[in-house]
Design a protein around this motif. Structure first.
Motif: not given
Length: 348
Positions: A31-49
């Protein structure tokens, strides 16, 4: 490794996948991180961590989504890549509707955990559209755990509507044995809903009585001022009943009037008219001025009875105002419907 199958929006992403989603079947979905981060704030935090941990080493980011079948995770990512697919459900898009029907329970859990609000609402609608007595308890428990208030309300409505069938299900018996607190909570909610329904029914009945008294006041004024000409009665049935009471009062034995139910009824109507009459003098309704004078001289001798009577008068006046407003609104609506027809005829 599973290949990405996110047609539409996913195909327009030219950059290579930089995230691997690990599922319970030990498969990996790119998958693509920018798509996941845009769709879910939880996934965005996981990706940042995760990005901070790998510190630019160049390795792919891995995120585990376990506890649900691989197909549910795959469908979840499909919806994240193409939010418009939820709109397709309304138009009965076969592929999107089939995925939602198959994975609605798991998609609701995933959309709740990862805070994807639009997908969560779509899952609630999908589950509510297929609610049945056999599974409503399970869906109710799921709705409570996922904080799905709208779906919870729909479940409670179905349980209240067909509680006898729900009570015979295996899910209800399991609930009784293993979660008596939830059973008590459901029963208390049903009891409260029943009490609210009784209050609403009683209030509607009271409002109907006040409205009838208001109409009786109009008819009494009409009888005494216009003589109740045929064809001009505001309410012919009420006018006929009031005329019968007036005729009975004229013929009833004076000695028996204090114990006569029909005489008492007319007496109360005349007193009610005097209480709401706004004419300073020369009112044509019989005994209006006498009742007004008597009320002025009462000096609060029976405060409790006077308070009840004032409340009745207030309710009748309120019902009268609401009835007048409703009639005016109906007339305005009729005129609004009539004007286009008149304009059309004038143009012709």
């Amino acid at each position: 490794m599973s290949s990405p199958m996110y047609g539409g929006v996913g195909d327009t992403i030219s950059s290579p996948a930089d995230v691997l989603i690990l599922t319970a079947s030990k498969s990996r979905i790119p998958a693509h991180s920018r798509v996941l981060a845009a769709a879910s704030p939880v996934l965005e935090r996981l990706l940042d961590q995760t990005e901070k941990r790998i510190d630019g080493s160049g390795g792919a980011i891995s995120i585990s989504i376990l506890g649900v079948p691989h197909g549910a995770v795959d469908a979840f990512l499909r919806f994240l890549y193409s939010p418009s697919r939820c709109g397709m459900l309304e138009a009965k898009g076969e592929e999107a509707a089939a995925e939602m029907a198959e994975h609605a329970v798991h998609l609701l859990v995933l959309s709740h955990v990862y805070q994807v609000g639009w997908l969560k609402r779509a899952c609630e609608r999908a589950l509510a559209s297929r609610l049945a007595s056999e599974a409503v308890v399970d869906v109710l428990v799921l709705a409570r755990r996922c904080d799905a208030a709208w779906l919870h309300l729909r479940c409670m409505k179905l349980i209240a509507k067909d509680f006898a069938a729900v009570e015979r299900t295996e899910a209800w018996r399991f609930l009784q044995e293993h979660d008596p607190c939830l059973e008590l909570d459901i029963l208390q909610s049903l009891h409260d809903a029943h009490l609210r329904q009784k209050r609403r029914r009683r209030k509607r009945e009271e409002q109907r009585v006040y409205t009838e008294l208001s109409e009786a006041m109009d008819c009494l004024q009409h009888i005494c001022t216009e003589g109740c000409a045929t064809g001009h009665c505001p309410d012919s049935a009420t006018c006929r009943g009031l005329r019968q009471l007036v005729n009975h009062l004229a013929l009833c034995d004076r000695k028996k009037r204090h114990s006569c139910g029909r005489c008492k009824r007319l007496w109360q109507l005349l007193r009610l008219h005097a209480s709401i009459c706004v004419q300073p003098d020369h009112c044509q309704v019989p005994l209006c001025s006498q009742f007004k004078q008597k009320m002025d001289q009462s000096n609060g001798k029976d405060e409790e009875e006077d308070e009840k009577w004032r409340l009745l008068v207030k309710k009748v006046v309120s019902a009268r105002i609401m009835s007048c407003l409703a009639k005016r609104k109906r007339q305005e609506g009729f005129q609004d419907q009539e004007q286009p027809w008149l304009k059309h005829n004038l143009l012709e």
